[in-house]
Design an enzyme around this catalytic site. Structure first.
Site, PDB file in Angstrom:
ATOM      1  N   ASN A 148       0.734  -1.086  -0.030  1.00 49.37           N
ATOM      2  CA  ASN A 148       0.273   0.357  -0.195  1.00 49.37           C
ATOM      3  C   ASN A 148       0.910   1.117  -0.171  1.00 49.37           C
ATOM      4  O   ASN A 148       1.631   1.819   1.395  1.00 49.37           O
ATOM      5  CB  ASN A 148      -0.599  -0.526   0.951  1.00 49.37           C
ATOM      6  CG  ASN A 148      -2.113  -1.267   0.526  1.00 49.37           C
ATOM      7  OD1 ASN A 148      -2.817  -0.861   0.160  1.00 49.37           O
ATOM      8  ND2 ASN A 148      -1.590  -2.283   1.893  1.00 49.37           N
ATOM      9  N   GLU A 149       1.376   1.744  -0.969  1.00 53.07           N
ATOM     10  CA  GLU A 149       2.405   3.164  -1.493  1.00 53.07           C
ATOM     11  C   GLU A 149       1.302   3.939  -1.232  1.00 53.07           C
ATOM     12  O   GLU A 149       0.297   3.915  -0.530  1.00 53.07           O
ATOM     13  CB  GLU A 149       2.353   2.904  -2.668  1.00 53.07           C
ATOM     14  CG  GLU A 149       3.449   1.446  -3.833  1.00 53.07           C
ATOM     15  CD  GLU A 149       4.696   1.202  -2.762  1.00 53.07           C
ATOM     16  OE1 GLU A 149       4.747   2.019  -2.276  1.00 53.07           O
ATOM     17  OE2 GLU A 149       5.511   1.242  -3.311  1.00 53.07           O
ATOM     18  N   PRO A 150       1.621   4.867  -0.780  1.00 49.97           N
ATOM     19  CA  PRO A 150       1.094   6.485  -0.666  1.00 49.97           C
ATOM     20  C   PRO A 150       0.490   6.767  -1.301  1.00 49.97           C
ATOM     21  O   PRO A 150       0.892   6.552  -2.611  1.00 49.97           O
ATOM     22  CB  PRO A 150       2.861   7.297  -0.409  1.00 49.97           C
ATOM     23  CG  PRO A 150       3.774   6.977  -0.461  1.00 49.97           C
ATOM     24  CD  PRO A 150       3.501   4.554  -0.671  1.00 49.97           C
ATOM     25  N   SER A 152      -2.731   5.773  -0.786  1.00 48.04           N
ATOM     26  CA  SER A 152      -3.379   4.419  -0.682  1.00 48.04           C
ATOM     27  C   SER A 152      -4.435   4.794   0.267  1.00 48.04           C
ATOM     28  O   SER A 152      -4.101   5.496   1.487  1.00 48.04           O
ATOM     29  CB  SER A 152      -3.044   3.129   0.201  1.00 48.04           C
ATOM     30  OG  SER A 152      -2.091   2.448  -0.902  1.00 48.04           O
ATOM     31  N   THR A 167      10.033   2.169  -4.847  1.00 46.43           N
ATOM     32  CA  THR A 167      10.036   0.939  -3.656  1.00 46.43           C
ATOM     33  C   THR A 167      11.027  -0.244  -4.647  1.00 46.43           C
ATOM     34  O   THR A 167      11.100  -0.946  -4.654  1.00 46.43           O
ATOM     35  CB  THR A 167       8.813   0.487  -3.811  1.00 46.43           C
ATOM     36  OG1 THR A 167       7.831   0.595  -3.291  1.00 46.43           O
ATOM     37  CG2 THR A 167       8.147  -1.138  -3.504  1.00 46.43           C
TER      38      THR A 167
END
Ligand code: F6R
Length: 248
Positions: A148-150, A152, A167
Protein backbone atom coordinates in the site's frame (compact mmCIF):
# COMPACT_ATOMS: atom_id res chain seq x y z
CA UNK A 1 1.19 3.65 18.70
CA UNK A 2 2.81 1.64 21.51
CA UNK A 3 6.46 1.18 20.56
CA UNK A 4 8.95 -1.29 22.02
CA UNK A 5 12.58 -0.45 21.40
CA UNK A 6 15.23 -3.20 21.55
CA UNK A 7 19.01 -3.09 21.40
CA UNK A 8 19.02 -5.06 18.16
CA UNK A 9 16.85 -6.91 15.66
CA UNK A 10 17.72 -10.29 17.16
CA UNK A 11 16.42 -9.43 20.65
CA UNK A 12 13.35 -7.80 19.16
CA UNK A 13 12.64 -10.76 16.89
CA UNK A 14 12.83 -13.16 19.81
CA UNK A 15 10.07 -11.22 21.61
CA UNK A 16 7.86 -11.14 18.50
CA UNK A 17 8.36 -14.85 17.79
CA UNK A 18 7.47 -15.58 21.43
CA UNK A 19 4.20 -13.65 21.07
CA UNK A 20 3.34 -15.58 17.89
CA UNK A 21 4.23 -18.92 19.51
CA UNK A 22 2.09 -18.10 22.56
CA UNK A 23 -0.85 -17.29 20.28
CA UNK A 24 -0.42 -20.51 18.25
CA UNK A 25 -0.34 -22.57 21.46
CA UNK A 26 -3.33 -20.75 22.96
CA UNK A 27 -5.36 -21.52 19.83
CA UNK A 28 -4.22 -25.16 20.04
CA UNK A 29 -5.57 -25.40 23.59
CA UNK A 30 -8.87 -23.97 22.33
CA UNK A 31 -8.90 -26.45 19.42
CA UNK A 32 -8.93 -23.57 16.93
CA UNK A 33 -6.90 -22.51 13.90
CA UNK A 34 -4.44 -19.63 14.34
CA UNK A 35 -4.79 -17.25 11.40
CA UNK A 36 -1.59 -15.31 10.67
CA UNK A 37 -0.99 -12.50 8.18
CA UNK A 38 2.66 -12.70 7.11
CA UNK A 39 5.18 -10.37 5.50
CA UNK A 40 8.28 -10.92 3.37
CA UNK A 41 11.34 -8.69 2.96
CA UNK A 42 14.41 -8.57 5.17
CA UNK A 43 12.76 -7.45 8.43
CA UNK A 44 10.81 -10.62 9.36
CA UNK A 45 13.63 -13.06 8.48
CA UNK A 46 14.94 -13.11 12.05
CA UNK A 47 11.41 -13.73 13.40
CA UNK A 48 10.95 -16.70 11.04
CA UNK A 49 14.38 -18.08 12.00
CA UNK A 50 13.39 -17.95 15.67
CA UNK A 51 10.03 -19.67 14.95
CA UNK A 52 11.90 -22.47 13.14
CA UNK A 53 14.22 -22.82 16.14
CA UNK A 54 11.20 -23.06 18.45
CA UNK A 55 9.69 -25.73 16.19
CA UNK A 56 12.92 -27.78 16.27
CA UNK A 57 13.96 -27.28 19.87
CA UNK A 58 10.77 -26.54 21.78
CA UNK A 59 8.20 -28.64 19.96
CA UNK A 60 6.23 -25.66 18.63
CA UNK A 61 3.79 -27.13 16.11
CA UNK A 62 2.23 -25.23 13.20
CA UNK A 63 -0.45 -27.85 12.50
CA UNK A 64 -3.24 -25.39 13.31
CA UNK A 65 -1.69 -22.38 11.54
CA UNK A 66 -3.44 -20.87 8.53
CA UNK A 67 -1.57 -18.01 6.89
CA UNK A 68 -2.14 -15.30 4.33
CA UNK A 69 0.77 -13.33 2.95
CA UNK A 70 0.45 -9.63 2.37
CA UNK A 71 1.63 -9.38 -1.18
CA UNK A 72 3.29 -10.74 -4.30
CA UNK A 73 4.89 -9.05 -7.28
CA UNK A 74 2.86 -9.02 -10.49
CA UNK A 75 3.52 -10.70 -12.75
CA UNK A 76 5.55 -13.33 -10.91
CA UNK A 77 6.03 -17.11 -11.30
CA UNK A 78 5.94 -18.92 -7.94
CA UNK A 79 9.30 -20.63 -8.45
CA UNK A 80 11.13 -17.47 -9.56
CA UNK A 81 14.04 -16.49 -7.35
CA UNK A 82 12.31 -13.25 -6.31
CA UNK A 83 8.82 -14.64 -5.70
CA UNK A 84 7.32 -14.18 -2.27
CA UNK A 85 5.85 -17.67 -2.51
CA UNK A 86 9.38 -19.04 -2.76
CA UNK A 87 10.63 -16.68 -0.05
CA UNK A 88 8.03 -17.96 2.42
CA UNK A 89 8.80 -21.61 1.69
CA UNK A 90 12.54 -21.02 2.10
CA UNK A 91 12.32 -18.79 5.15
CA UNK A 92 9.57 -20.64 7.06
CA UNK A 93 7.08 -23.10 5.58
CA UNK A 94 9.51 -25.80 4.38
CA UNK A 95 11.06 -25.97 7.86
CA UNK A 96 7.93 -26.37 10.02
CA UNK A 97 4.88 -28.67 10.07
CA UNK A 98 2.31 -26.27 8.59
CA UNK A 99 0.06 -28.39 6.33
CA UNK A 100 0.42 -27.64 2.62
CA UNK A 101 -2.75 -25.88 1.60
CA UNK A 102 -2.90 -23.93 4.87
CA UNK A 103 -0.68 -21.14 3.55
CA UNK A 104 -1.68 -18.59 0.96
CA UNK A 105 0.34 -16.08 -1.05
CA UNK A 106 -1.33 -13.85 -3.66
CA UNK A 107 -1.06 -15.40 -7.10
CA UNK A 108 1.27 -13.52 -9.45
CA UNK A 109 0.47 -15.62 -12.52
CA UNK A 110 -3.14 -14.68 -13.31
CA UNK A 111 -4.11 -12.87 -16.51
CA UNK A 112 -4.79 -9.23 -15.68
CA UNK A 113 -8.56 -9.55 -16.23
CA UNK A 114 -8.73 -12.26 -13.55
CA UNK A 115 -6.92 -10.31 -10.82
CA UNK A 116 -9.92 -8.40 -9.43
CA UNK A 117 -11.87 -11.62 -8.96
CA UNK A 118 -8.86 -13.24 -7.29
CA UNK A 119 -8.40 -10.36 -4.83
CA UNK A 120 -12.06 -10.64 -3.80
CA UNK A 121 -11.61 -14.37 -3.23
CA UNK A 122 -8.45 -13.73 -1.19
CA UNK A 123 -10.36 -11.44 1.18
CA UNK A 124 -13.27 -13.91 1.32
CA UNK A 125 -10.84 -16.71 2.24
CA UNK A 126 -9.47 -14.63 5.14
CA UNK A 127 -13.04 -14.00 6.33
CA UNK A 128 -13.94 -17.68 5.96
CA UNK A 129 -10.90 -18.62 8.08
CA UNK A 130 -12.26 -16.37 10.85
CA UNK A 131 -10.26 -13.21 10.12
CA UNK A 132 -6.62 -12.49 10.94
CA UNK A 133 -5.65 -13.16 14.56
CA UNK A 134 -2.25 -11.55 14.04
CA UNK A 135 -0.70 -9.48 11.25
CA UNK A 136 3.08 -9.13 10.93
CA UNK A 137 4.30 -6.07 8.98
CA UNK A 138 7.46 -4.44 7.74
CA UNK A 139 7.52 -0.80 6.62
CA UNK A 140 8.87 0.72 3.42
CA UNK A 141 11.15 3.76 3.53
CA UNK A 142 8.12 5.62 2.08
CA UNK A 143 5.74 4.32 4.76
CA UNK A 144 4.15 1.53 2.73
CA UNK A 145 2.64 -1.44 4.58
CA UNK A 146 2.15 -4.45 2.38
CA UNK A 147 2.48 -2.70 -0.96
CA UNK A 148 0.00 0.00 0.00
CA UNK A 149 2.05 2.85 -1.37
CA UNK A 150 1.57 6.49 -0.31
CA UNK A 151 -1.83 7.64 -1.57
CA UNK A 152 -3.52 4.39 -0.51
CA UNK A 153 -6.79 5.02 1.30
CA UNK A 154 -7.61 3.75 4.78
CA UNK A 155 -10.53 1.75 3.36
CA UNK A 156 -8.57 0.27 0.44
CA UNK A 157 -9.10 -3.40 -0.39
CA UNK A 158 -6.84 -6.12 -1.70
CA UNK A 159 -5.87 -5.05 -5.20
CA UNK A 160 -3.28 -4.63 -7.93
CA UNK A 161 -1.03 -1.68 -7.05
CA UNK A 162 1.50 0.31 -9.07
CA UNK A 163 4.78 0.26 -7.16
CA UNK A 164 6.48 3.51 -6.21
CA UNK A 165 9.79 4.32 -7.85
CA UNK A 166 11.46 4.15 -4.42
CA UNK A 167 10.01 0.67 -3.82
CA UNK A 168 11.24 -0.54 -7.21
CA UNK A 169 14.66 1.02 -6.61
CA UNK A 170 14.94 -0.79 -3.25
CA UNK A 171 14.14 -4.11 -4.99
CA UNK A 172 16.20 -3.53 -8.15
CA UNK A 173 19.32 -5.32 -6.95
CA UNK A 174 17.30 -8.54 -6.52
CA UNK A 175 16.02 -8.31 -10.09
CA UNK A 176 19.27 -7.42 -11.85
CA UNK A 177 18.42 -3.75 -12.33
CA UNK A 178 15.50 -1.34 -12.40
CA UNK A 179 14.28 -2.17 -15.93
CA UNK A 180 13.75 -5.83 -14.92
CA UNK A 181 11.97 -4.92 -11.66
CA UNK A 182 8.18 -5.45 -11.69
CA UNK A 183 6.02 -2.32 -11.85
CA UNK A 184 3.09 -3.84 -10.01
CA UNK A 185 2.18 -6.06 -7.09
CA UNK A 186 -0.96 -7.60 -5.63
CA UNK A 187 -1.35 -6.39 -2.05
CA UNK A 188 -3.77 -6.82 0.82
CA UNK A 189 -5.51 -3.49 1.31
CA UNK A 190 -5.14 -1.16 4.29
CA UNK A 191 -8.62 -2.18 5.45
CA UNK A 192 -7.63 -5.87 5.39
CA UNK A 193 -4.57 -5.08 7.53
CA UNK A 194 -6.53 -2.92 9.98
CA UNK A 195 -9.07 -5.76 10.27
CA UNK A 196 -6.52 -7.97 12.04
CA UNK A 197 -7.11 -8.37 15.78
CA UNK A 198 -3.42 -7.69 16.48
CA UNK A 199 -0.83 -5.92 14.31
CA UNK A 200 2.94 -5.92 14.94
CA UNK A 201 5.20 -3.82 12.70
CA UNK A 202 8.96 -4.43 12.56
CA UNK A 203 11.63 -1.89 11.60
CA UNK A 204 15.40 -2.21 11.82
CA UNK A 205 18.11 0.30 11.00
CA UNK A 206 18.68 4.00 10.62
CA UNK A 207 17.17 4.05 7.13
CA UNK A 208 13.72 3.53 8.69
CA UNK A 209 14.10 6.21 11.41
CA UNK A 210 12.40 9.12 9.56
CA UNK A 211 9.39 7.11 8.42
CA UNK A 212 8.98 5.54 11.87
CA UNK A 213 8.91 8.98 13.40
CA UNK A 214 6.25 10.07 10.93
CA UNK A 215 4.12 6.98 11.52
CA UNK A 216 4.29 7.18 15.33
CA UNK A 217 4.34 10.93 15.98
CA UNK A 218 2.95 12.51 12.82
CA UNK A 219 -0.57 13.00 11.54
CA UNK A 220 -2.60 10.10 10.22
CA UNK A 221 -2.07 10.62 6.50
CA UNK A 222 -2.20 8.71 3.24
CA UNK A 223 1.28 10.12 2.58
CA UNK A 224 2.58 7.64 5.21
CA UNK A 225 0.27 4.60 5.15
CA UNK A 226 1.86 3.13 8.31
CA UNK A 227 0.36 6.13 10.18
CA UNK A 228 -3.06 4.46 9.70
CA UNK A 229 -1.97 2.06 12.45
CA UNK A 230 -2.57 4.93 14.91
CA UNK A 231 -6.26 4.14 14.43
CA UNK A 232 -5.84 0.44 15.32
CA UNK A 233 -6.77 -0.53 18.93
CA UNK A 234 -4.10 -3.24 19.24
CA UNK A 235 -1.06 -2.31 17.15
CA UNK A 236 2.56 -2.42 18.31
CA UNK A 237 5.77 -1.21 16.70
CA UNK A 238 8.80 -3.35 17.51
CA UNK A 239 11.94 -1.51 16.44
CA UNK A 240 15.65 -1.40 17.13
CA UNK A 241 17.55 1.56 18.55
CA UNK A 242 18.65 2.79 15.13
CA UNK A 243 15.05 2.88 13.80
CA UNK A 244 14.04 4.70 17.02
CA UNK A 245 16.76 7.32 16.72
CA UNK A 246 14.46 10.11 15.45
CA UNK A 247 11.65 9.61 17.95
CA UNK A 248 11.33 12.59 20.28
C1 F6R B 1 6.70 -7.36 2.23
C2 F6R B 1 6.01 -6.08 2.38
C3 F6R B 1 6.74 -4.77 2.42
C4 F6R B 1 8.01 -4.82 3.28
C5 F6R B 1 8.70 -3.46 3.29
C6 F6R B 1 9.96 -3.47 4.13
O1 F6R B 1 5.77 -8.43 2.22
O2 F6R B 1 4.81 -6.09 2.46
O3 F6R B 1 5.88 -3.79 2.91
O4 F6R B 1 7.65 -5.20 4.59
O5 F6R B 1 9.02 -3.10 1.98
O6 F6R B 1 10.90 -4.35 3.56
P1 F6R B 1 12.24 -4.72 4.33
O7 F6R B 1 11.83 -5.54 5.52
O8 F6R B 1 13.01 -5.55 3.33
O9 F6R B 1 12.91 -3.45 4.71
Amino acid sequence: IPTHIYADAKDASRAVAQEIADLIRQKQREGKPCVLGLATGSSPKTVYAELIRMHREEGLSFHNVVSFNLDEYYPMEPDSLQSYWRFMREQLFDHVDIPQGNYHVPKGTLPVDKVAEFTKQYEAAIEAAGGLDFQLLGIGGNGHIGFNEPGSLINSHTRLMMLDNSTRAAAAADFGGLPKTPRKAITMGVSSILGARRVVLLAWGERKAPVIRGAVEGLVTELNPASYLQTHPNALFVIDQAAASELT
